[in-house]
Write an enzyme that holds these catalytic residues in place. Structure first.
Site, PDB file in Angstrom:
ATOM      1  N   ASP A  57      10.544  62.678  -4.958  1.00  0.00           N
ATOM      2  CA  ASP A  57      11.181  62.627  -3.631  1.00  0.00           C
ATOM      3  C   ASP A  57      10.612  61.565  -2.682  1.00  0.00           C
ATOM      4  O   ASP A  57       9.385  61.425  -2.571  1.00  0.00           O
ATOM      5  CB  ASP A  57      10.982  63.954  -2.896  1.00  0.00           C
ATOM      6  CG  ASP A  57      11.225  65.168  -3.736  1.00  0.00           C
ATOM      7  OD1 ASP A  57      11.711  65.036  -4.860  1.00  0.00           O
ATOM      8  OD2 ASP A  57      10.908  66.266  -3.258  1.00  0.00           O
ATOM      9  N   GLN A  76       6.639  61.433  -3.433  1.00  0.00           N
ATOM     10  CA  GLN A  76       5.949  62.326  -4.365  1.00  0.00           C
ATOM     11  C   GLN A  76       5.498  61.505  -5.573  1.00  0.00           C
ATOM     12  O   GLN A  76       6.310  60.792  -6.190  1.00  0.00           O
ATOM     13  CB  GLN A  76       6.894  63.445  -4.815  1.00  0.00           C
ATOM     14  CG  GLN A  76       7.228  64.445  -3.729  1.00  0.00           C
ATOM     15  CD  GLN A  76       6.103  65.439  -3.504  1.00  0.00           C
ATOM     16  OE1 GLN A  76       5.950  66.399  -4.248  1.00  0.00           O
ATOM     17  NE2 GLN A  76       5.298  65.215  -2.471  1.00  0.00           N
ATOM     18  N   TRP A  86       5.938  64.846 -14.137  1.00  0.00           N
ATOM     19  CA  TRP A  86       5.766  65.592 -12.887  1.00  0.00           C
ATOM     20  C   TRP A  86       4.483  66.414 -12.950  1.00  0.00           C
ATOM     21  O   TRP A  86       4.190  67.040 -13.957  1.00  0.00           O
ATOM     22  CB  TRP A  86       6.969  66.526 -12.661  1.00  0.00           C
ATOM     23  CG  TRP A  86       6.924  67.158 -11.304  1.00  0.00           C
ATOM     24  CD1 TRP A  86       7.516  66.682 -10.175  1.00  0.00           C
ATOM     25  CD2 TRP A  86       6.249  68.358 -10.930  1.00  0.00           C
ATOM     26  NE1 TRP A  86       7.236  67.512  -9.118  1.00  0.00           N
ATOM     27  CE2 TRP A  86       6.468  68.547  -9.550  1.00  0.00           C
ATOM     28  CE3 TRP A  86       5.481  69.293 -11.613  1.00  0.00           C
ATOM     29  CZ2 TRP A  86       5.949  69.635  -8.849  1.00  0.00           C
ATOM     30  CZ3 TRP A  86       4.954  70.366 -10.912  1.00  0.00           C
ATOM     31  CH2 TRP A  86       5.196  70.533  -9.553  1.00  0.00           C
TER      32      TRP A  86
HETATM   33  N1  DQQ Z   1      10.168  68.225  -5.036  1.00  0.00           N
HETATM   34  C1  DQQ Z   1      11.189  69.167  -4.716  1.00  0.00           C
HETATM   35  C2  DQQ Z   1      10.743  69.714  -3.401  1.00  0.00           C
HETATM   36  C3  DQQ Z   1       9.274  69.813  -3.579  1.00  0.00           C
HETATM   37  C4  DQQ Z   1       8.952  68.584  -4.356  1.00  0.00           C
HETATM   38  C5  DQQ Z   1      12.536  68.524  -4.665  1.00  0.00           C
HETATM   39  C6  DQQ Z   1       7.852  68.759  -5.370  1.00  0.00           C
HETATM   40  O1  DQQ Z   1      11.332  70.954  -3.085  1.00  0.00           O
HETATM   41  O2  DQQ Z   1       8.596  69.830  -2.347  1.00  0.00           O
HETATM   42  O3  DQQ Z   1      12.689  67.584  -5.689  1.00  0.00           O
HETATM   43  O4  DQQ Z   1       7.590  67.573  -6.064  1.00  0.00           O
END
Ligand code: DQQ
Length: 522
Positions: free
Chosen positions: A66, A82, A90
């Site tokens: 994100d 992120q 991830w």
């Molecule tokens: N990614 C999600 C969010 C969270 C984040 C959405 C975690 O809800 O905060 O892709 O990487």
């Protein structure tokens, strides 16, 4: 075969993830740039990777998802995201950071936030936003596990210090049984700070919770800003049973902002970004119009920012559409969408266009006009080809049932991706079924509702950048996808018509300059 879940990257092994957080936090402190893990040894491989975009922003290596806290500060655009410094998968969520003077060229900056062992974000620094409080740049984010809201501040936009009394909100209101509690966003109204948090209610709907504060530290829960029906009720087979994001019972990354005379709420759920346009009264949002912010299946977690040109700019995460093994091996995953400028369309829907700054990347222009396109029209002259192009095509539909463009096409047609507007089905779609000879990538049809008014030409503005395709249609729809052709000569572009003859009123094609010499994007 890669699943949607892998692309969306939900935690699969959280215990392992938490236990590695301490080591990674230490690593992050000693790692100056947001993307430096093994870059030395990866550099050549990344620079030579034909699937890696050349003019989209992405970290120099590893995993990105994100966009977080986009903010203009002292004239420069700052983008956080992120990021997993530990590899192309991830996990161990940090905030990467980059800045740009022109929205196009980026400078990678040190990691902004890393999990603190034993702290409220020990399980990861999840998504959030940025705001300026009495002149101090401030980040608000979700720490896990459990999901709580935290702050960090900076004097110089480079070094970030977490608030000593984090978390500032230590959980959802106890009387609410929510499906999640994450992705805060903060703005100011008069002398009051407001914060939205993504949430939802099991068996009912997604929701956005609204909080209020006088000092941005002590927060009181007000009520839900908005609740809405799950957008699609059937969970996808790619999601684990019971995941509330799969059914729309959890809204992620809410983004709420004024646009023209209206307010817009964007939320991400079920793998898509939805928008709601409506009125904001008494601190409640009343949606009137809804739609998909992107008709493809690979844009998620969109987040917007105002800028000093009076624009509302939208960022989004372009997910991978290949197997996890493939992107782990590549050493990178995730791309940031090009900056999109939002407006309120005259029909009450969202207007969406690429930022004009992207024109700075155009070179080697070619143009042709007034071409009749029939079902037997084949390739354009050999010189119109490439995988780093901007294509601007205006079509008159004529009597064709479907018309559009064939792209990333091999000379023998063994690989090709079709972008089509179907007048009968009132639909715009990308047909990726022949986009790659590899079976390790998604090959399907992605699209959504799109209609032309009587006599209206179709304006297609397409950005091809290695494995990324971003389409802007008639300034009111977007379609973002990934394709992974295997052949080096899958570069052809041609117009296409089915069931009749369309007219290509004009076609402008530019090669796009790379934003870095080595695909490391900085
Ligand atoms: N990614 C999600 C969010 C969270 C984040 C959405 C975690 O809800 O905060 O892709 O990487």
């Amino acid at each position: 075969m890669k699943t949607l879940l892998q692309g969306l990257a939900k935690p699969t092994n959280r215990r392992q993830f938490i236990s590695s957080a301490a080591a990674l936090a230490l690593f992050a402190k000693t790692t100056p740039l947001a993307s430096q893990r093994n870059i030395g040894s990866l550099r050549e491989k990344l620079a030579a990777d034909p699937q890696r975009p050349r003019y989209h922003f992405l970290p120099a290596a590893n995993w990105m998802n994100d966009p977080n806290g986009p903010l203009q500060w002292k004239g420069e655009y700052h983008l956080f995201y992120q990021y997993n410094p530990n590899g192309a998968f991830w996990g161990t969520m940090h905030w990467g950071h980059a800045r740009s003077k022109d929205l196009v060229h980026w400078e990678h900056l040190p990691l902004a936030l890393a999990p603190t062992p034993g702290g409220p974000d020990k399980g990861g620094v999840f998504s959030g936003s940025a705001f300026v409080n009495q002149g101090v740049p401030t980040l608000v984010y979700t720490g896990v596990d459990p999901e709580v809201q935290c702050l960090a501040t900076s004097a110089d936009m480079i070094h970030w210090e977490k608030f000593s009394a984090n978390p500032v909100i230590n959980g959802p209101p106890p009387e609410l049984k929510v499906t999640g509690f994450r992705d805060p966003s903060v703005w100011r109204e008069g002398d009051t700070w407001l914060m939205t948090i993504g949430a939802g209610f099991r068996g009912k709907e997604g929701a956005v919770l609204l909080y209020r504060s006088k000092d941005a530290i002590h927060w009181d829960y007000l009520h839900t800003l908005c609740e809405g029906p799950a957008f699609v009720s059937q969970p996808s087979k790619d999601w684990p049973a019971g995941d509330p994001v799969a059914t729309g019972e959890m809204w992620e990354c809410p983004d709420f902002f004024p646009l023209g005379e209206k307010h817009v709420l964007m939320i991400s759920t079920q793998g898509f970004v939805f928008y709601l346009i409506g009125s904001y009264r008494d601190r409640k949002f009343h949606p009137e119009v809804q739609g998909r912010a992107d008709l493809g299946g690979h844009l998620y977690a969109a987040k917007s920012m105002p800028d000093n040109k009076g624009r509302r700019i939208l960022w989004g995460w372009i997910r991978e559409a290949r197997s996890e093994a493939a992107y782990r091996a590549a050493g990178w995953a995730g791309v940031m969408a090009l900056p999109r400028v939002l407006t309120l369309g005259s029909d009450g829907h969202l207007g969406i266009e690429p930022a004009e700054e992207l024109k700075a990347l155009r070179q080697n222009h070619q143009r042709m006009a007034n071409v009749s396109v029939t079902p037997s029209t084949s390739a354009l002259p050999e010189r119109v080809r490439g995988d780093g192009l901007e294509i601007l095509a205006e079509f008159h539909p004529g009597d064709a049932e479907e018309f559009g463009l064939r792209m990333r096409c091999a000379p023998d047609g063994s690989e090709q991706t079709l972008l089509l507007c179907s007048r009968k089905e009132k639909r715009l779609y990308l047909d990726r079924r022949q986009s790659s000879l590899s079976s390790d990538v998604q090959r399907d049809v992605q699209g959504g509702q799109f209609d032309l008014k009587p006599g209206e030409p179709l304006r297609l503005q397409v950005f091809l950048d290695a494995s990324v395709i971003e389409v802007f249609a008639s300034r009111r729809a977007c379609l973002t996808e990934r394709v992974y052709p295997t052949r080096a000569d899958s570069l052809g572009v041609s117009p296409l018509a089915r069931g009749g003859t369309a007219r290509l009123l004009s076609l402008d094609v530019w090669e796009m300059r790379a934003i870095s010499p080595d695909r490391l994007t900085s």
